[in-house]
Design an enzyme around this catalytic site. Sequence first.
Site, PDB file in Angstrom:
ATOM      1  N   ASP A 162       9.656  -0.243   3.953  1.00  0.00           N
ATOM      2  CA  ASP A 162       8.318   0.070   3.453  1.00  0.00           C
ATOM      3  C   ASP A 162       7.355  -0.080   4.638  1.00  0.00           C
ATOM      4  O   ASP A 162       6.938  -1.180   4.978  1.00  0.00           O
ATOM      5  CB  ASP A 162       7.947  -0.879   2.315  1.00  0.00           C
ATOM      6  CG  ASP A 162       6.571  -0.577   1.734  1.00  0.00           C
ATOM      7  OD1 ASP A 162       5.841   0.237   2.333  1.00  0.00           O
ATOM      8  OD2 ASP A 162       6.232  -1.170   0.689  1.00  0.00           O
ATOM      9  N   THR A 212       2.703   4.540   2.581  1.00  0.00           N
ATOM     10  CA  THR A 212       1.424   5.108   2.175  1.00  0.00           C
ATOM     11  C   THR A 212       0.984   6.051   3.293  1.00  0.00           C
ATOM     12  O   THR A 212       1.516   6.004   4.409  1.00  0.00           O
ATOM     13  CB  THR A 212       0.338   4.026   2.007  1.00  0.00           C
ATOM     14  OG1 THR A 212       0.200   3.328   3.245  1.00  0.00           O
ATOM     15  CG2 THR A 212       0.684   3.041   0.917  1.00  0.00           C
ATOM     16  N   LYS A 259      -3.123   4.293   5.650  1.00  0.00           N
ATOM     17  CA  LYS A 259      -3.382   3.109   6.478  1.00  0.00           C
ATOM     18  C   LYS A 259      -3.396   3.554   7.945  1.00  0.00           C
ATOM     19  O   LYS A 259      -4.252   4.358   8.299  1.00  0.00           O
ATOM     20  CB  LYS A 259      -2.376   2.017   6.117  1.00  0.00           C
ATOM     21  CG  LYS A 259      -2.544   1.599   4.637  1.00  0.00           C
ATOM     22  CD  LYS A 259      -1.583   0.533   4.173  1.00  0.00           C
ATOM     23  CE  LYS A 259      -1.751   0.277   2.668  1.00  0.00           C
ATOM     24  NZ  LYS A 259      -0.759  -0.688   2.142  1.00  0.00           N
ATOM     25  N   ARG A 284      -5.573   8.775   0.554  1.00  0.00           N
ATOM     26  CA  ARG A 284      -4.841   7.787  -0.242  1.00  0.00           C
ATOM     27  C   ARG A 284      -3.688   8.493  -0.931  1.00  0.00           C
ATOM     28  O   ARG A 284      -3.899   9.331  -1.808  1.00  0.00           O
ATOM     29  CB  ARG A 284      -5.750   7.147  -1.295  1.00  0.00           C
ATOM     30  CG  ARG A 284      -7.026   6.537  -0.733  1.00  0.00           C
ATOM     31  CD  ARG A 284      -7.647   5.545  -1.679  1.00  0.00           C
ATOM     32  NE  ARG A 284      -6.938   4.291  -1.580  1.00  0.00           N
ATOM     33  CZ  ARG A 284      -7.123   3.416  -0.583  1.00  0.00           C
ATOM     34  NH1 ARG A 284      -7.988   3.658   0.377  1.00  0.00           N
ATOM     35  NH2 ARG A 284      -6.438   2.301  -0.560  1.00  0.00           N
ATOM     36  N   TYR A 330      -2.241  22.759 -11.478  1.00  0.00           N
ATOM     37  CA  TYR A 330      -1.076  21.995 -11.947  1.00  0.00           C
ATOM     38  C   TYR A 330       0.183  22.550 -11.310  1.00  0.00           C
ATOM     39  O   TYR A 330       0.371  23.756 -11.264  1.00  0.00           O
ATOM     40  CB  TYR A 330      -0.947  22.068 -13.470  1.00  0.00           C
ATOM     41  CG  TYR A 330      -1.105  20.694 -14.090  1.00  0.00           C
ATOM     42  CD1 TYR A 330      -0.127  19.727 -13.881  1.00  0.00           C
ATOM     43  CD2 TYR A 330      -2.224  20.359 -14.829  1.00  0.00           C
ATOM     44  CE1 TYR A 330      -0.281  18.454 -14.397  1.00  0.00           C
ATOM     45  CE2 TYR A 330      -2.379  19.086 -15.341  1.00  0.00           C
ATOM     46  CZ  TYR A 330      -1.403  18.131 -15.122  1.00  0.00           C
ATOM     47  OH  TYR A 330      -1.552  16.874 -15.618  1.00  0.00           O
ATOM     48  N   GLU A 339       3.713  20.831 -11.566  1.00  0.00           N
ATOM     49  CA  GLU A 339       4.872  19.965 -11.806  1.00  0.00           C
ATOM     50  C   GLU A 339       6.133  20.631 -11.262  1.00  0.00           C
ATOM     51  O   GLU A 339       6.325  21.835 -11.439  1.00  0.00           O
ATOM     52  CB  GLU A 339       5.035  19.699 -13.305  1.00  0.00           C
ATOM     53  CG  GLU A 339       4.052  18.664 -13.812  1.00  0.00           C
ATOM     54  CD  GLU A 339       4.256  18.318 -15.280  1.00  0.00           C
ATOM     55  OE1 GLU A 339       5.120  18.946 -15.926  1.00  0.00           O
ATOM     56  OE2 GLU A 339       3.547  17.435 -15.773  1.00  0.00           O
TER      57      GLU A 339
HETATM   58  C1  LIG Z   1      -0.387  -0.971   0.872  1.00  0.00           C
HETATM   59  C2  LIG Z   1       1.046  -1.228   0.610  1.00  0.00           C
HETATM   60  C3  LIG Z   1       1.684  -0.748  -0.544  1.00  0.00           C
HETATM   61  C4  LIG Z   1       0.963  -0.166  -1.733  1.00  0.00           C
HETATM   62  O1  LIG Z   1       0.166   0.856  -1.553  1.00  0.00           O
HETATM   63  P1  LIG Z   1      -0.924   1.257  -2.661  1.00  0.00           P
HETATM   64  O2  LIG Z   1      -1.271   2.620  -2.196  1.00  0.00           O
HETATM   65  O3  LIG Z   1      -2.012   0.261  -2.541  1.00  0.00           O
HETATM   66  O4  LIG Z   1      -0.269   1.241  -3.986  1.00  0.00           O
HETATM   67  C5  LIG Z   1       3.053  -0.938  -0.671  1.00  0.00           C
HETATM   68  N1  LIG Z   1       3.734  -1.574   0.278  1.00  0.00           N
HETATM   69  C6  LIG Z   1       3.154  -2.080   1.378  1.00  0.00           C
HETATM   70  C7  LIG Z   1       3.974  -2.787   2.382  1.00  0.00           C
HETATM   71  C8  LIG Z   1       1.794  -1.928   1.575  1.00  0.00           C
HETATM   72  O5  LIG Z   1       1.222  -2.455   2.651  1.00  0.00           O
END
Ligand SMILES: *Cc1c(COP(=O)(O)O)cnc(C)c1O
Length: 422
Positions: free
Chosen positions: A203, A229, A232, A238, A57, A59
């Site tokens: 994003d 994220t 990807k 993840r 932990y 925090e």
């Molecule tokens: C995949 C994605 C997210 C969310 O990611 P999670 O890990 O699935 O919550 C947010 N914004 C965009 C543009 C994404 O492609």
Amino acid sequence: MNDTTPHPALAATDPELAALVGAEEQLQAETLRLIPSENYVSQAVLEASGTVLQNKYSEGYPGRRYYEGQQNIDQVETLAIERAKALFGVDHANVQPYSGSPANLAVYLAFAEPGDTVMGMALPMGGHLTHGWGVSVTGKWFRGVQYGVRQDTGLIDFDQVRELALKERPKVIFCGGTALPRTIDFAAFGEIAREAGAVLVADVAHIAGLIVGGAHPSPVPHADVISTTTHKTLRGPRGAMLMSREEHAKALDKAVFPGLQGGPHNQTTAAIAVALREAAQPSFRDYAHAVVANARALAEALLARGFDLVSGGTDNHLILMDLTPKEVPGKIAAKALDRAGIVVNYNTVPYDPRKPFDPSGVRIGTPSLTSRGLGTEQMAQVADWIDRGVAAAGSGDEDALLTIRAEVADLMASFPAPGLPV
Ligand SMILES: *Cc1c(COP(=O)(O)O)cnc(C)c1O
């Protein structure tokens, strides 16, 4: 199970679960995975995510924790932070968000109050749920105004973005999305956000790996906040990160913890650090460029087979096909392709006359196949399988799908995937 099983303790303790993991390993080995948000992580990333860092932990933030015993964890998180800052060229990085959606929620918490106006791309146009779409908490607790793409070009409608931003004066503007096959003009968004007095959030969840690999322009210095994220195109575990200039560092950190989350997932932080180190290698630049080259080649090969691609093609890792001219609904095509060993997802296309759960499109991408070493010379074959699979979906030819499945498995056997037992 014998002693060659890759997960001996798991197999001994929970054979049922071990069998499912084994089946998933086989599926990921034998199929052609074209979901553009997915990838294969390296063995090193897998190992980091399976460590005893899990047990701790922590925090707070490095040097400012609410629990003792952080001698190693502080260094792990600092490594991840410093690598993120160096790789993206930013002042500040927070590597604790549990995933992309909570990362975006933290951004709202940092810069908006419930009921405030926020702006993002509409989900059916290629935006993400968390950009203010109605069914998401971000559209329920904030007033989401949404922009889209032009019907004639499939490209972001910047006239609409500017008009909406100046009229609605949102606190936060999100750019980026989940089904955008073209380069995002961060400079244009930055100019509009400044004019409207909004915080611009880029994003880059889908394209983070392309950005650090030099295959897509960077949102630095145009965006106030970068959300991504890590799982990807970046090829990490993840998880997610928030990055910014120094002026927003405190607000973002406070929003993630204690605003939204408790203890960070330290095994994930470690795996993010590993992925960032991998992404800083020259070979990752080659990877990012190969992802785009493969997507371009695949798009060309699909166009040559009469497929209709939203915006006419791709600049990045992703292709959005409108199957209307093929007279096969997206969902039926996606399910048939799955039976043919080609894993895709059905997706709305802009101005889709069909429903989101039964849309006209299929979304595909090249990050995973590129991680296995497939190159442009294989893309005509991939397009041919998709073409035959969609035709078989239309005619209900299950034998044709099984034939494709065997051909796919055969090719995949010569391109072993990272992280999978051989
Ligand atoms: C995949 C994605 C997210 C969310 O990611 P999670 O890990 O699935 O919550 C947010 N914004 C965009 C543009 C994404 O492609």
